[in-house]
Design a protein around this motif. Structure first.
Motif, PDB file in Angstrom:
ATOM      1  N   THR A  92      -9.904 -12.290  63.764  1.00  0.00           N
ATOM      2  CA  THR A  92      -9.302 -10.856  63.293  1.00  0.00           C
ATOM      3  C   THR A  92      -9.613 -10.469  61.972  1.00  0.00           C
ATOM      4  O   THR A  92      -9.706 -11.541  61.047  1.00  0.00           O
ATOM      5  CB  THR A  92      -7.763 -10.855  63.465  1.00  0.00           C
ATOM      6  N   ILE A  93      -9.868  -9.388  61.612  1.00  0.00           N
ATOM      7  CA  ILE A  93     -10.291  -8.935  60.376  1.00  0.00           C
ATOM      8  C   ILE A  93      -9.406  -7.579  60.238  1.00  0.00           C
ATOM      9  O   ILE A  93     -10.006  -6.546  60.871  1.00  0.00           O
ATOM     10  CB  ILE A  93     -11.700  -8.630  60.215  1.00  0.00           C
ATOM     11  N   GLY A  94      -8.276  -7.405  59.965  1.00  0.00           N
ATOM     12  CA  GLY A  94      -7.347  -6.254  59.897  1.00  0.00           C
ATOM     13  C   GLY A  94      -7.264  -5.953  61.196  1.00  0.00           C
ATOM     14  O   GLY A  94      -6.632  -6.583  62.199  1.00  0.00           O
ATOM     15  N   GLY A 104     -25.611 -16.403  65.793  1.00  0.00           N
ATOM     16  CA  GLY A 104     -25.592 -15.951  64.556  1.00  0.00           C
ATOM     17  C   GLY A 104     -25.272 -14.125  64.799  1.00  0.00           C
ATOM     18  O   GLY A 104     -24.975 -13.624  63.907  1.00  0.00           O
ATOM     19  N   HIS A 105     -25.380 -13.631  66.040  1.00  0.00           N
ATOM     20  CA  HIS A 105     -25.033 -12.297  65.957  1.00  0.00           C
ATOM     21  C   HIS A 105     -23.446 -11.815  65.884  1.00  0.00           C
ATOM     22  O   HIS A 105     -22.762 -12.653  66.484  1.00  0.00           O
ATOM     23  CB  HIS A 105     -25.540 -11.684  67.248  1.00  0.00           C
ATOM     24  N   LYS A 106     -23.351 -10.851  65.390  1.00  0.00           N
ATOM     25  CA  LYS A 106     -21.954 -10.444  64.788  1.00  0.00           C
ATOM     26  C   LYS A 106     -21.705  -9.118  65.603  1.00  0.00           C
ATOM     27  O   LYS A 106     -22.444  -8.152  65.423  1.00  0.00           O
ATOM     28  CB  LYS A 106     -21.624 -10.569  63.642  1.00  0.00           C
ATOM     29  N   TYR A 107     -20.379  -9.147  65.981  1.00  0.00           N
ATOM     30  CA  TYR A 107     -19.973  -7.836  66.748  1.00  0.00           C
ATOM     31  C   TYR A 107     -18.402  -7.423  66.258  1.00  0.00           C
ATOM     32  O   TYR A 107     -17.723  -8.301  66.230  1.00  0.00           O
ATOM     33  CB  TYR A 107     -20.259  -8.053  68.157  1.00  0.00           C
ATOM     34  N   LEU A 108     -18.279  -6.232  66.230  1.00  0.00           N
ATOM     35  CA  LEU A 108     -16.957  -5.817  66.037  1.00  0.00           C
ATOM     36  C   LEU A 108     -16.336  -5.027  66.971  1.00  0.00           C
ATOM     37  O   LEU A 108     -16.894  -4.090  67.437  1.00  0.00           O
ATOM     38  CB  LEU A 108     -16.847  -5.028  64.552  1.00  0.00           C
ATOM     39  N   ILE A 109     -15.153  -5.641  67.491  1.00  0.00           N
ATOM     40  CA  ILE A 109     -14.193  -4.633  68.381  1.00  0.00           C
ATOM     41  C   ILE A 109     -13.303  -3.972  67.473  1.00  0.00           C
ATOM     42  O   ILE A 109     -12.335  -4.426  67.012  1.00  0.00           O
ATOM     43  CB  ILE A 109     -13.755  -5.711  69.532  1.00  0.00           C
ATOM     44  N   LYS A 110     -13.328  -2.631  67.368  1.00  0.00           N
ATOM     45  CA  LYS A 110     -12.758  -2.045  66.220  1.00  0.00           C
ATOM     46  C   LYS A 110     -11.591  -1.355  66.897  1.00  0.00           C
ATOM     47  O   LYS A 110     -11.362  -0.888  67.838  1.00  0.00           O
ATOM     48  CB  LYS A 110     -13.793  -0.792  65.757  1.00  0.00           C
ATOM     49  N   TYR A 111     -10.725  -1.239  65.765  1.00  0.00           N
ATOM     50  CA  TYR A 111      -9.340  -0.427  65.920  1.00  0.00           C
ATOM     51  C   TYR A 111      -8.317  -0.989  67.132  1.00  0.00           C
ATOM     52  O   TYR A 111      -8.118  -0.080  68.058  1.00  0.00           O
ATOM     53  CB  TYR A 111      -9.660   0.950  65.920  1.00  0.00           C
ATOM     54  N   GLN A 112      -8.307  -2.195  67.020  1.00  0.00           N
ATOM     55  CA  GLN A 112      -7.345  -2.753  68.172  1.00  0.00           C
ATOM     56  C   GLN A 112      -5.852  -2.429  67.969  1.00  0.00           C
ATOM     57  O   GLN A 112      -5.350  -2.961  66.657  1.00  0.00           O
ATOM     58  CB  GLN A 112      -7.759  -4.413  68.335  1.00  0.00           C
ATOM     59  N   ASP A 114      -3.336  -4.550  68.990  1.00  0.00           N
ATOM     60  CA  ASP A 114      -2.999  -5.823  68.595  1.00  0.00           C
ATOM     61  C   ASP A 114      -4.253  -6.690  68.698  1.00  0.00           C
ATOM     62  O   ASP A 114      -4.731  -7.390  69.762  1.00  0.00           O
ATOM     63  CB  ASP A 114      -2.062  -6.307  70.019  1.00  0.00           C
ATOM     64  N   PRO A 115      -4.799  -6.993  67.607  1.00  0.00           N
ATOM     65  CA  PRO A 115      -6.240  -7.749  67.553  1.00  0.00           C
ATOM     66  C   PRO A 115      -5.758  -9.330  67.887  1.00  0.00           C
ATOM     67  O   PRO A 115      -6.840  -9.706  68.477  1.00  0.00           O
ATOM     68  CB  PRO A 115      -6.464  -7.655  65.813  1.00  0.00           C
ATOM     69  N   GLN A 116      -4.638  -9.829  67.560  1.00  0.00           N
ATOM     70  CA  GLN A 116      -4.337 -11.130  68.041  1.00  0.00           C
ATOM     71  C   GLN A 116      -4.489 -11.113  69.624  1.00  0.00           C
ATOM     72  O   GLN A 116      -4.978 -12.291  70.275  1.00  0.00           O
ATOM     73  CB  GLN A 116      -3.192 -11.654  67.491  1.00  0.00           C
TER      74      GLN A 116
END
Length: 127
Positions: A92-94, A104-112, A114-116
């Motif tokens: 999680t990041i915020g 090494g590819h990075k993806y963001l699942i935004k605005y969750q 409950d991110p945990q």
């Protein structure tokens, strides 16, 4: 087979933009103060206005993004497909969840909301 969906949450979107607006207001005010501008209060207006405008224009796109676990893949907007077996790290990041693959590819699942819970669901699907 059931699918697990991770839609963007409007409350998380607004909360993230409020924090971003506070940071922009502080930065703009500080910069104006450092350069000796006598109207440092305009930094508050500029920071809030810029982030409000950004939030307004991006809301429909960002809030329409839905990630899902489909079978053995994590799928996202724009046809993104990540095999669960290729996922190295999920954290999680915020209000965001960052997914990093073995290559090494990075993806963001935004605005969750409950991110945990999103991390837990992805980890459970990987097991």
């Amino acid at each position: 087979m059931s699918m697990t969906h991770f839609p963007a949450d409007r409350a998380a979107y607004i909360r993230a933009h409020l924090w971003l607006a506070l940071a922009a207001m502080a930065a703009a005010t500080l910069i104006l103060w450092l350069i000796g501008n006598p109207y440092v209060w305009t930094g508050l207006v500029a920071g809030a206005g810029a982030i409000a405008l950004r939030g307004f224009y991006l809301a429909s796109e960002e809030l329409a993004a839905v990630w899902a676990i489909e079978g053995h893949d994590l799928t996202g907007p724009g046809g993104q497909r990540i095999p669960l077996a290729r996922i190295e790290t999920v954290r999680t990041i915020g209000s965001f969840v960052q997914v990093i693959t073995r290559d090494g590819h990075k993806y963001l699942i935004k605005y969750q909301a409950d991110p945990q819970a999103t991390v837990t669901a992805i980890e459970r699907a990987r097991a």
